[in-house]
Design a protein around this motif. Structure first.
Motif, PDB file in Angstrom:
ATOM      1  N   ALA A 103     -12.545  -7.176  -4.365  1.00 55.25           N
ATOM      2  CA  ALA A 103     -12.675  -6.024  -3.473  1.00 55.25           C
ATOM      3  C   ALA A 103     -11.322  -5.445  -3.079  1.00 55.25           C
ATOM      4  O   ALA A 103     -11.235  -4.291  -2.642  1.00 55.25           O
ATOM      5  CB  ALA A 103     -13.451  -6.417  -2.218  1.00 55.25           C
ATOM      6  N   TYR A 104     -10.257  -6.243  -3.232  1.00 49.08           N
ATOM      7  CA  TYR A 104      -8.936  -5.757  -2.841  1.00 49.08           C
ATOM      8  C   TYR A 104      -8.432  -4.704  -3.824  1.00 49.08           C
ATOM      9  O   TYR A 104      -8.590  -4.852  -5.044  1.00 49.08           O
ATOM     10  CB  TYR A 104      -7.949  -6.912  -2.750  1.00 49.08           C
ATOM     11  CG  TYR A 104      -8.197  -7.789  -1.553  1.00 49.08           C
ATOM     12  CD1 TYR A 104      -7.963  -7.322  -0.262  1.00 49.08           C
ATOM     13  CD2 TYR A 104      -8.697  -9.084  -1.695  1.00 49.08           C
ATOM     14  CE1 TYR A 104      -8.202  -8.113   0.852  1.00 49.08           C
ATOM     15  CE2 TYR A 104      -8.939  -9.894  -0.588  1.00 49.08           C
ATOM     16  CZ  TYR A 104      -8.687  -9.389   0.680  1.00 49.08           C
ATOM     17  OH  TYR A 104      -8.933 -10.178   1.775  1.00 49.08           O
ATOM     18  N   GLY A 105      -7.801  -3.669  -3.277  1.00 54.02           N
ATOM     19  CA  GLY A 105      -7.382  -2.545  -4.095  1.00 54.02           C
ATOM     20  C   GLY A 105      -5.894  -2.430  -4.315  1.00 54.02           C
ATOM     21  O   GLY A 105      -5.420  -1.403  -4.794  1.00 54.02           O
ATOM     22  N   ARG A 106      -5.142  -3.443  -3.960  1.00 55.56           N
ATOM     23  CA  ARG A 106      -3.699  -3.412  -4.184  1.00 55.56           C
ATOM     24  C   ARG A 106      -3.247  -4.768  -4.698  1.00 55.56           C
ATOM     25  O   ARG A 106      -3.722  -5.803  -4.239  1.00 55.56           O
ATOM     26  CB  ARG A 106      -2.956  -3.079  -2.891  1.00 55.56           C
ATOM     27  CG  ARG A 106      -1.420  -3.085  -3.046  1.00 55.56           C
ATOM     28  CD  ARG A 106      -0.719  -2.898  -1.723  1.00 55.56           C
ATOM     29  NE  ARG A 106      -0.965  -1.589  -1.145  1.00 55.56           N
ATOM     30  CZ  ARG A 106      -0.644  -1.249   0.097  1.00 55.56           C
ATOM     31  NH1 ARG A 106      -0.079  -2.161   0.906  1.00 55.56           N
ATOM     32  NH2 ARG A 106      -0.895  -0.041   0.547  1.00 55.56           N
ATOM     33  N   GLU A 107      -2.299  -4.727  -5.645  1.00 51.49           N
ATOM     34  CA  GLU A 107      -1.733  -5.963  -6.176  1.00 51.49           C
ATOM     35  C   GLU A 107      -0.567  -6.391  -5.288  1.00 51.49           C
ATOM     36  O   GLU A 107       0.503  -5.760  -5.295  1.00 51.49           O
ATOM     37  CB  GLU A 107      -1.256  -5.762  -7.610  1.00 51.49           C
ATOM     38  CG  GLU A 107      -2.378  -5.464  -8.606  1.00 51.49           C
ATOM     39  CD  GLU A 107      -3.274  -6.651  -8.867  1.00 51.49           C
ATOM     40  OE1 GLU A 107      -3.200  -7.647  -8.120  1.00 51.49           O
ATOM     41  OE2 GLU A 107      -4.066  -6.582  -9.822  1.00 51.49           O
ATOM     42  N   GLU A 108      -0.785  -7.417  -4.495  1.00 53.42           N
ATOM     43  CA  GLU A 108       0.277  -8.007  -3.695  1.00 53.42           C
ATOM     44  C   GLU A 108      -0.003  -9.489  -3.539  1.00 53.42           C
ATOM     45  O   GLU A 108      -1.133  -9.942  -3.733  1.00 53.42           O
ATOM     46  CB  GLU A 108       0.405  -7.317  -2.336  1.00 53.42           C
ATOM     47  CG  GLU A 108      -0.848  -7.316  -1.493  1.00 53.42           C
ATOM     48  CD  GLU A 108      -0.679  -6.487  -0.219  1.00 53.42           C
ATOM     49  OE1 GLU A 108       0.011  -5.460  -0.256  1.00 53.42           O
ATOM     50  OE2 GLU A 108      -1.249  -6.889   0.815  1.00 53.42           O
ATOM     51  N   ILE A 109       1.022 -10.244  -3.187  1.00 57.73           N
ATOM     52  CA  ILE A 109       0.902 -11.701  -3.099  1.00 57.73           C
ATOM     53  C   ILE A 109       1.331 -12.169  -1.705  1.00 57.73           C
ATOM     54  O   ILE A 109       2.483 -11.962  -1.325  1.00 57.73           O
ATOM     55  CB  ILE A 109       1.789 -12.390  -4.157  1.00 57.73           C
ATOM     56  CG1 ILE A 109       1.462 -11.850  -5.555  1.00 57.73           C
ATOM     57  CG2 ILE A 109       1.610 -13.897  -4.107  1.00 57.73           C
ATOM     58  CD1 ILE A 109       2.429 -12.322  -6.621  1.00 57.73           C
ATOM     59  N   PRO A 110       0.432 -12.830  -0.943  1.00 55.26           N
ATOM     60  CA  PRO A 110      -0.994 -12.963  -1.216  1.00 55.26           C
ATOM     61  C   PRO A 110      -1.763 -11.769  -0.657  1.00 55.26           C
ATOM     62  O   PRO A 110      -1.217 -10.978   0.115  1.00 55.26           O
ATOM     63  CB  PRO A 110      -1.362 -14.244  -0.466  1.00 55.26           C
ATOM     64  CG  PRO A 110      -0.482 -14.185   0.761  1.00 55.26           C
ATOM     65  CD  PRO A 110       0.811 -13.582   0.292  1.00 55.26           C
ATOM     66  N   LYS A 111      -3.021 -11.680  -1.025  1.00 55.48           N
ATOM     67  CA  LYS A 111      -3.892 -10.652  -0.465  1.00 55.48           C
ATOM     68  C   LYS A 111      -4.477 -11.195   0.843  1.00 55.48           C
ATOM     69  O   LYS A 111      -5.013 -12.306   0.876  1.00 55.48           O
ATOM     70  CB  LYS A 111      -4.989 -10.295  -1.454  1.00 55.48           C
ATOM     71  CG  LYS A 111      -4.456  -9.690  -2.751  1.00 55.48           C
ATOM     72  CD  LYS A 111      -5.575  -9.367  -3.711  1.00 55.48           C
ATOM     73  CE  LYS A 111      -5.057  -8.609  -4.924  1.00 55.48           C
ATOM     74  NZ  LYS A 111      -4.538  -9.469  -5.974  1.00 55.48           N
ATOM     75  N   ARG A 112      -4.344 -10.404   1.921  1.00 48.67           N
ATOM     76  CA  ARG A 112      -4.773 -10.850   3.246  1.00 48.67           C
ATOM     77  C   ARG A 112      -5.856  -9.941   3.810  1.00 48.67           C
ATOM     78  O   ARG A 112      -5.803  -8.716   3.641  1.00 48.67           O
ATOM     79  CB  ARG A 112      -3.589 -10.882   4.210  1.00 48.67           C
ATOM     80  CG  ARG A 112      -2.564 -11.962   3.929  1.00 48.67           C
ATOM     81  CD  ARG A 112      -1.534 -12.036   5.042  1.00 48.67           C
ATOM     82  NE  ARG A 112      -0.636 -13.178   4.876  1.00 48.67           N
ATOM     83  CZ  ARG A 112       0.516 -13.145   4.225  1.00 48.67           C
ATOM     84  NH1 ARG A 112       0.920 -12.001   3.676  1.00 48.67           N
ATOM     85  NH2 ARG A 112       1.266 -14.216   4.105  1.00 48.67           N
ATOM     86  N   GLU A 113      -6.813 -10.559   4.492  1.00 51.48           N
ATOM     87  CA  GLU A 113      -7.884  -9.830   5.133  1.00 51.48           C
ATOM     88  C   GLU A 113      -7.321  -8.908   6.218  1.00 51.48           C
ATOM     89  O   GLU A 113      -6.494  -9.323   7.027  1.00 51.48           O
ATOM     90  CB  GLU A 113      -8.888 -10.787   5.787  1.00 51.48           C
ATOM     91  CG  GLU A 113      -9.364 -11.917   4.894  1.00 51.48           C
ATOM     92  CD  GLU A 113      -8.538 -13.184   5.048  1.00 51.48           C
ATOM     93  OE1 GLU A 113      -7.301 -13.065   5.234  1.00 51.48           O
ATOM     94  OE2 GLU A 113      -9.124 -14.280   4.990  1.00 51.48           O
ATOM     95  N   GLY A 114      -7.769  -7.665   6.198  1.00 47.89           N
ATOM     96  CA  GLY A 114      -7.355  -6.733   7.228  1.00 47.89           C
ATOM     97  C   GLY A 114      -5.997  -6.118   7.007  1.00 47.89           C
ATOM     98  O   GLY A 114      -5.599  -5.201   7.737  1.00 47.89           O
ATOM     99  N   LEU A 118      -8.585  -2.268   0.636  1.00 44.96           N
ATOM    100  CA  LEU A 118      -9.710  -2.504  -0.255  1.00 44.96           C
ATOM    101  C   LEU A 118      -9.801  -1.398  -1.292  1.00 44.96           C
ATOM    102  O   LEU A 118      -9.232  -0.311  -1.130  1.00 44.96           O
ATOM    103  CB  LEU A 118     -11.016  -2.568   0.539  1.00 44.96           C
ATOM    104  CG  LEU A 118     -11.146  -3.672   1.577  1.00 44.96           C
ATOM    105  CD1 LEU A 118     -12.498  -3.579   2.278  1.00 44.96           C
ATOM    106  CD2 LEU A 118     -10.966  -5.047   0.949  1.00 44.96           C
ATOM    107  N   GLU A 119     -10.531  -1.683  -2.370  1.00 43.44           N
ATOM    108  CA  GLU A 119     -10.812  -0.668  -3.377  1.00 43.44           C
ATOM    109  C   GLU A 119     -11.561   0.497  -2.742  1.00 43.44           C
ATOM    110  O   GLU A 119     -12.383   0.309  -1.843  1.00 43.44           O
ATOM    111  CB  GLU A 119     -11.682  -1.254  -4.490  1.00 43.44           C
ATOM    112  CG  GLU A 119     -10.972  -2.187  -5.434  1.00 43.44           C
ATOM    113  CD  GLU A 119     -10.326  -1.452  -6.590  1.00 43.44           C
ATOM    114  OE1 GLU A 119     -10.228  -0.200  -6.536  1.00 43.44           O
ATOM    115  OE2 GLU A 119      -9.899  -2.136  -7.533  1.00 43.44           O
TER     116      GLU A 119
END
Length: 348
Positions: A103-114, A118-119
């Motif tokens: 569901a995440y719409g961006r490539e970053e490390i790490p992906k964090r809620e909020g 999102l896509e």
């Protein structure tokens, strides 16, 4: 909470969720069409209501019949499914939607809620059932969860990354277990450092229950292994698990001592140039991803969730693979093509 309705409940994540709920003394009812074998058919602790989750009237009938404290939605693949469910089960103590790290719409490390966006999802994508729109549909369904929470519904979302473990019908991990079990030289695409975050299925099940019990309405929670390994390290992890699950004979018929699988397996990294010899591309391999996909699990851990140690999770996964007829061989190149690649590498 004492009672739970699991929408789905017989195939993979839902199957493990039912087992986890039973272990924590819930009264469990599963809701599905009954088109697949029910592993709980002979378990008098599990009731079943037949129906199609895409039918609002069927869901409404289940809500009336079961009147559950918690609802776990394991098979919602369209935003409209979640919109309907959060309306129908609005009075429950918890509604938990199984979303996805996709569901995440961006490539970053790490992906964090909020924090990680999102896509986006168009109206056309919301109705499209192809794999290309999967992440967008899950993202829009997450937004339906948040909107329901704004209306006072105790709705929450859990976002697993790639899920693996016993009864995994996708056979993604089975491809790698099969390769390591049958061959001493394993082709690993790229330089072997690829990371695609994975989540052990029993940990996903416990995460769903813990979020229902302790989570906050309108929030999403990532779930994944607390310790990540590269693809090359995954091969080693599988080899070690094969030794634990099915130790090789210490002596062959000729009297020679055989080596443990972990000692004999060689992970051979192959880049695009080498793979070309076999007509193979990097993304022909399942669990390969060019950019690392990593989810932060700190938010879930703050609720008291813990993940299974990787060695234990992999041993259970390998044992289940060995007892099954799954091979996952469609998830990667033919071995003959890999042999051509290995032959080229041997000349360097």
């Amino acid at each position: 909470m004492d009672s739970a309705l699991v929408i789905g409940g017989t195939r993979f994540i839902g199957r493990h969720l039912v087992a986890d709920l039973l272990a924590h003394d819930y009264d469990v009812t599963i809701f599905n069409r009954g088109t697949r074998e029910n592993p709980f058919a002979d378990d008098d602790r599990v009731d079943r209501v037949e129906g199609d989750r895409t039918s609002d009237s069927a869901l409404e009938a289940a809500a009336t019949t079961v009147d559950p404290d918690a609802v776990f939605d394991c098979v919602a693949y369209y935003p409209k499914d979640v919109q309907a469910a959060t309306r129908i089960f609005a009075d429950c103590e918890a509604y938990v939607f199984v979303s996805s790290g996709a569901a995440y719409g961006r490539e970053e490390i790490p992906k964090r809620e909020g924090e990680t966006p999102l896509e986006s999802c168009t109206a056309e994508q919301a109705r499209d059932g192809s794999g290309e729109t999967y992440g967008a549909r899950k993202a829009e369904a997450d937004r339906a969860v948040f909107a329901a929470a704004d209306r006072g519904v105790e709705a929450m979302s859990v976002r697993p990354c790639i899920v693996y473990g016993p009864h995994d019908y996708t056979e993604r991990l089975d491809f790698w277990i099969d390769r390591v079990n049958r061959f001493d030289r394993i082709v690993v695409p790229g330089d072997g450092t690829n990371i695609w975050h994975r989540a052990y299925v029993e940990d996903v099940a416990s995460a769903l229950r813990i979020v229902a019990e302790r989570g906050e309405a309108g929030e999403a929670y990532n779930v994944g292994d607390r310790r990540l390994v590269t693809l090359e390290e995954l091969v080693r992890l599988i080899a070690d698990a094969l030794d634990r699950a099915a130790p090789r004979a210490t002596e062959t018929a000729s009297g020679e001592r055989s080596e443990p699988r972990a000692s004999s397996v060689e992970a051979v990294a192959a880049g695009p140039r080498e793979l070309e010899a076999g007509g193979i591309e990097l993304d022909d391999y399942v669990l390969y991803r060019e950019y690392p996909h990593v989810l932060s699990t700190a938010k879930l851990a703050a609720l008291g969730w813990e993940s299974t140690p990787l060695e234990e999770a992999m041993t259970r996964s390998v044992e289940d693979h060995l007892e099954s007829d799954r091979g996952g061989r469609e998830h990667g190149p033919d071995r003959e093509a890999e042999e051509r690649v290995l032959g080229i590498l041997d000349t360097f």
